[in-house]
Enzyme design. Structure first.
Site, PDB file in Angstrom:
ATOM      1  N   SER A 237       0.805  -1.359  -0.006  1.00 24.74           N
ATOM      2  CA  SER A 237       0.039   0.095   0.048  1.00 24.74           C
ATOM      3  C   SER A 237       0.755   1.330  -0.013  1.00 24.74           C
ATOM      4  O   SER A 237       1.688   1.541   0.945  1.00 24.74           O
ATOM      5  CB  SER A 237      -0.811   0.063   1.184  1.00 24.74           C
ATOM      6  OG  SER A 237      -1.396   1.409   1.553  1.00 24.74           O
TER       7      SER A 237
ATOM      8  N   ASP B 139      -6.220   0.574  -8.755  1.00 22.13           N
ATOM      9  CA  ASP B 139      -7.577   1.205  -9.136  1.00 22.13           C
ATOM     10  C   ASP B 139      -8.241   1.083 -10.536  1.00 22.13           C
ATOM     11  O   ASP B 139      -9.211   1.567 -10.679  1.00 22.13           O
ATOM     12  CB  ASP B 139      -7.352   2.981  -9.096  1.00 22.13           C
ATOM     13  CG  ASP B 139      -6.692   3.236  -7.543  1.00 22.13           C
ATOM     14  OD1 ASP B 139      -7.183   2.352  -6.654  1.00 22.13           O
ATOM     15  OD2 ASP B 139      -6.015   4.315  -7.295  1.00 22.13           O
TER      16      ASP B 139
END
Ligand code: S3P
Length: 429
Positions: A167, A314
């Site tokens: 992340s 995404d």
């Protein structure tokens, strides 16, 4: 808010300059604030998420001027940030929340961070745990798991930290804390994630090193205000790349798009699927940029997993739509992080595309899609997630019947002018 979409044999022809990169826009405000002196930002994304970041820094006493073409941040340095008199509202923005926590963790004052309904269910322990270990005092709902969070920053000690998740938000939060700690902070990534924070530390005159998957930063560096030109967001361009590839007869150019390799996984996937894509690099002093031109053509299925996932995390909703139009079985795996995005994106993609006739199944860590399928009209829901909303709008381009999308207003989080841009390249066969 509902939107009824009905396209009769559309064709997409022309070029678009997509809005500024969301990740880079957030960081340009944050670095502008913690640097000393003036930062002038062009190409800034004036979407809801990045406006939340501006609002939070204004509440900490940073003067930020918003003009038509530029944003000017009058940097105060870490030590110039002031205790906010009001709560810091991050709206829908996970990036604002997590990166802000990294900055606040070293500030000797109290603040409260709150967001919308979706933020309230996104995991924050992954950030608050290492930051607490460094010396911040953070509490929140469910034992510090969720917003609202209260933070009292303190003197930070550096850590060596192996990220349990690939992340960039978590990495960046620790980097912001590391910049305020005395000594060397080391972060080990399981897979390489977007490196805009590292890039910007250097752009603002700091140093940061990388050895393999380890990132090394020294505390106490003085950063200086800069001119930042934010490139177009490849995550926004992705919707038109996909639309151009699957809407018959289309040819679409996306101008001035950021193609940082840690973000450009969608380009690799389109190429793997046999899509017709031209990449024309543009010389740049900052992050790599290019003009991208896509043409309609036949697509074949592909497999997506492993180190590629963080580079297109995404874009998975729109890649799933691409896969519904590709010949064969597309498998997406190792993408369990999708479950903790703006919504559970595995469930949202599978359930909403199924309503339009897609042949798609959820798995524990991704999805399996059979194609090609002819999609049909129906009623779908963005579930308050901007990327689900835009994916469904692109799906509607393939459908003869009407598609009704509930929650279309969520698109303004990252792409307020999405329909205007779509209409600018829309014609009929
Ligand atoms: C972002 C990192 C990614 C991405 C998000 C923006 C960033 O999140 O999904 O939209 O700007 O650092 P994670 O770090 O949670 O993977």
């Amino acid at each position: 808010m509902k939107q009824l979409l009905s396209f009769n044999q559309p064709v997409l022809q022309g070029s678009i300059r997509v809005p500024g990169d969301k990740s880079i826009s957030h960081r340009s405000i944050m670095f502008g604030a913690i640097a000393k002196g003036k930062t002038v930002i062009t190409g800034f994304l004036k979407g809801d998420d990045c406006l939340s970041t501006i609002d939070c820094f204004r509440k900490m006493g940073v003067t930020i001027e918003e003009h038509e073409e530029t944003i000017i941040v009058h940097g105060v340095g870490f030590e110039g940030l002031k205790e906010p008199q009001d709560i810091l509202d991050v709206g829908n923005s996970g990036t604002t929340t997590r990166l802000l926590l990294g900055i606040l963790s070293g500030r000797p004052f109290h603040s409260v961070v709150i967001g919308d309904h979706s933020i309230a269910s996104r995991p924050m322990k992954r950030v608050t745990e290492p930051l607490s270990r460094m010396g911040a005092t953070i509490d929140g709902r469910h034992n510090g798991q969720y917003t609202p969070l209260s933070i009292r920053g303190g003197e930070l000690t550096p850590i060596t930290y192996e990220l349990p998740h690939a992340s960039a938000q978590l990495k960046s939060a620790i980097l912001f804390a590391g910049l305020q700690a005395e000594g060397t902070t080391r972060i080990i990534e399981p897979e390489k994630t977007r490196d805009h924070t590292e890039f910007m530390i250097k752009q603002f005159g700091g140093t940061i090193d990388r050895e393999g998957n380890e990132i090394i930063v020294q505390g106490g560096q003085q950063l200086h205000g800069q001119s930042i030109d934010v490139p177009g967001d490849i995550s926004s361009a992705a919707f038109f790349l996909a639309a151009g590839a699957i809407v018959k007869g289309s040819r679409v150019s996306l101008k001035h798009v950021g193609v940082n390799p840690t973000r450009a996984g969608i380009i690799e996937v389109l190429e793997q699927m046999g899509g017709s894509l031209q990449i024309d690099g543009i010389p740049s002093k900052g992050e790599p940029i290019a003009n991208l031109t896509v043409e309609y053509g036949k697509l074949t299925s592909t497999e997506i997993g492993g180190a590629l996932i963080p580079r297109l995390i995404d874009e998975i909703p729109i890649i799933a739509l691409l896969a519904t139009q590709a010949e064969g079985t597309t498998t997406i795996k190792n993408a369990e992080e999708l479950k903790v995005k703006e919504t559970n994106r595995i469930d949202a993609v599978v359930e909403e595309l199924s309503k339009l006739g897609a042949n798609i199944q959820a798995t524990n860590d991704g999805m399996i899609i059979q194609g090609p399928t002819e999609l049909h009209g129906g009623k779908v829901n963005s579930r308050g997630d901007h990327r689900i909303g835009m994916m469904l709008a692109v799906a509607a381009l393939l459908i003869k019947e009407e598609v009704e999308i509930e929650g279309i207003e969520s698109i303004s989080v990252s792409y307020p002018g999405f329909f205007k841009d779509l209409n600018s390249i829309l014609s009929k066969q």
